[in-house]
Motif scaffolding. Structure first.
Motif, PDB file in Angstrom:
ATOM      1  N   ALA A  16      35.944  19.196  11.992  1.00 47.95           N
ATOM      2  CA  ALA A  16      35.849  18.092  11.038  1.00 47.95           C
ATOM      3  C   ALA A  16      35.915  18.689   9.654  1.00 47.95           C
ATOM      4  O   ALA A  16      35.275  19.679   9.349  1.00 47.95           O
ATOM      5  N   ASN A  18      35.411  19.582   5.754  1.00 46.52           N
ATOM      6  CA  ASN A  18      34.156  19.729   5.046  1.00 46.52           C
ATOM      7  C   ASN A  18      34.433  20.400   3.713  1.00 46.52           C
ATOM      8  O   ASN A  18      35.030  21.457   3.669  1.00 46.52           O
ATOM      9  N   PRO A 148      22.744  11.837  14.701  1.00 44.23           N
ATOM     10  CA  PRO A 148      24.133  11.448  14.948  1.00 44.23           C
ATOM     11  C   PRO A 148      24.476  11.457  16.439  1.00 44.23           C
ATOM     12  O   PRO A 148      24.242  12.454  17.120  1.00 44.23           O
ATOM     13  N   ASN A 275      20.965  17.368  14.655  1.00 44.84           N
ATOM     14  CA  ASN A 275      20.899  16.664  13.369  1.00 44.84           C
ATOM     15  C   ASN A 275      20.862  17.705  12.256  1.00 44.84           C
ATOM     16  O   ASN A 275      19.806  18.071  11.758  1.00 44.84           O
ATOM     17  N   SER A 281      28.511  18.595   3.082  1.00 44.11           N
ATOM     18  CA  SER A 281      28.724  17.362   3.839  1.00 44.11           C
ATOM     19  C   SER A 281      27.630  16.363   3.467  1.00 44.11           C
ATOM     20  O   SER A 281      26.451  16.688   3.487  1.00 44.11           O
ATOM     21  N   LYS A 283      26.863  13.578   5.051  1.00 47.91           N
ATOM     22  CA  LYS A 283      26.210  12.997   6.214  1.00 47.91           C
ATOM     23  C   LYS A 283      25.707  14.086   7.154  1.00 47.91           C
ATOM     24  O   LYS A 283      26.319  15.142   7.271  1.00 47.91           O
ATOM     25  N   GLN A 285      25.209  16.108  10.551  1.00 42.12           N
ATOM     26  CA  GLN A 285      26.191  16.413  11.581  1.00 42.12           C
ATOM     27  C   GLN A 285      25.503  16.625  12.932  1.00 42.12           C
ATOM     28  O   GLN A 285      24.379  17.131  13.000  1.00 42.12           O
ATOM     29  N   HIS A 286      26.211  16.266  13.992  1.00 40.10           N
ATOM     30  CA  HIS A 286      25.670  16.401  15.347  1.00 40.10           C
ATOM     31  C   HIS A 286      25.528  17.868  15.741  1.00 40.10           C
ATOM     32  O   HIS A 286      24.617  18.221  16.499  1.00 40.10           O
ATOM     33  N   LYS A 289      29.827  23.115  13.102  1.00 40.71           N
ATOM     34  CA  LYS A 289      31.195  23.303  13.556  1.00 40.71           C
ATOM     35  C   LYS A 289      31.789  24.620  13.044  1.00 40.71           C
ATOM     36  O   LYS A 289      31.273  25.224  12.101  1.00 40.71           O
TER      37      LYS A 289
END
Length: 320
Positions: A16, A18, A148, A275, A281, A283, A285-286, A289
């Motif tokens: 994703a 960033n 998330p 989380n 970022s 928000k 993130q799960h 990454k």
């Protein structure tokens, strides 16, 4: 003549995108590990034109209650800088490469020695208790909250958790009811990340959906739970207390047909939690990454990045 590509910022094969920003505090060195498996991670980057300001970030093994990890070898391009950032217990490597010339192939290799405890079921699971919410520390308390893809306060999730409630059951049997529900109502199927509610609605998903649904049900039932990430796979664990009051995280394998509280997983742990506040970022993130950004790139073709290790696989099924 091919048209020259010019980017002020490009995200290359990141799961994703960033934006680059100030990173968090540098982590202290890991404890020396004298035994364990060797784990290699990193990436290679090939550029067709001048690349300025290359920044790559990726998770690496860290110290947990069931794992010790030590960096024993590193290979970096000339002029590159490596540091480690602590993201809520997860260890993120950050590599900065100031400049690459057209045709360069930059290779980054980090070798770790990882000593990981085997996943073993509790010796007397019926004697385990759940920690009282007021006794949880700050780090543990977050594992009762939504995150998330783990929508533990959604009405559909809380409705299922309430329907599975067994006031007279032991904590072990209560959590096993969540585990059984997932296995009885979600068919394993590879696909994109969807989360707990989608897994419940669609009745299918892979290790991520099965894990998020189990974790969401646990949290909805006031059981602290979190996601554990290894290369190419994830599984959940939930928090209990032993008879002497010691915290005991119990791992659960959601794929295959492994008995509740057992797992064959031996790969290095890269992350725990679901989380994460990632610098740059807005928000949460799960998970953390693998990402690579180039501030300024000029070339006839896009850059090519290959991450190490290669994508992993689910663990084998248990013997019938």
């Amino acid at each position: 003549m091919a048209k020259t590509l010019s980017y002020s910022l490009i995200i290359v094969l990141a799961i994703a995108g960033n934006a680059m920003a100030q990173f968090g505090p540098i982590e202290t060195p890991a404890t020396q590990v004298t035994d364990g498996q060797v784990f290699e991670t990193g990436f290679s980057l090939q550029v067709a034109g001048t690349a300025l300001g290359v920044t790559a970030t990726f998770p690496v093994p860290a110290n947990w209650e069931d794992q010790q990890a030590e960096l024993v070898h590193e290979e970096l391009p000339k002029g590159a800088n490596l540091r480690f950032v602590n993201l809520d217990g997860t260890r993120q490597a950050k590599v900065d490469i100031p400049r690459l010339a057209a045709g360069d192939i930059a290779k980054v290799l980090l070798r770790f020695r990882v000593a990981r405890e085997a996943v073993t079921p509790p010796s007397d699971p019926q004697q385990l208790t759940l920690p009282a919410s007021e006794d949880l520390d700050r780090d543990q308390r977050k594992y009762l909250l939504p995150s998330p893809f783990v929508e533990s306060r959604d009405a559909k999730i809380t409705g299922v958790a309430n329907s599975l409630a067994m006031p007279s059951a032991t904590p072990w049997d209560q959590v096993k009811a969540y585990y059984d529900f997932v296995h009885q109502n979600v068919t394993y199927e590879n696909g994109p990340m969807k989360g707990a509610v989608a897994a419940l609605d669609e009745g299918r998903g892979d290790c991520e959906e099965m894990t998020t649904l189990f974790v969401a049900l646990c949290r909805a039932g006031d059981v602290p739970a979190r996601t554990v990430w290894v290369p190419g796979h994830c599984y959940p664990e939930f928090l209990t207390k032993t008879a002497d009051g010691t915290d005991r995280w119990v791992a659960v394998e959601m794929t295959g047909n492994w008995p509740f509280g057992q797992s064959p997983e031996q790969r290095p742990i890269l992350q725990k939690g679901d989380n994460f506040r990632i610098p740059g970022s807005r928000k949460p993130q799960h998970y953390v990454k693998q990402e690579l950004a180039i501030r300024d790139y000029k070339g006839t073709t896009p850059p090519v990045v290959t991450w190490l290790p290669a994508p992993g696989k689910e663990p084998p099924r248990a013997a019938q």
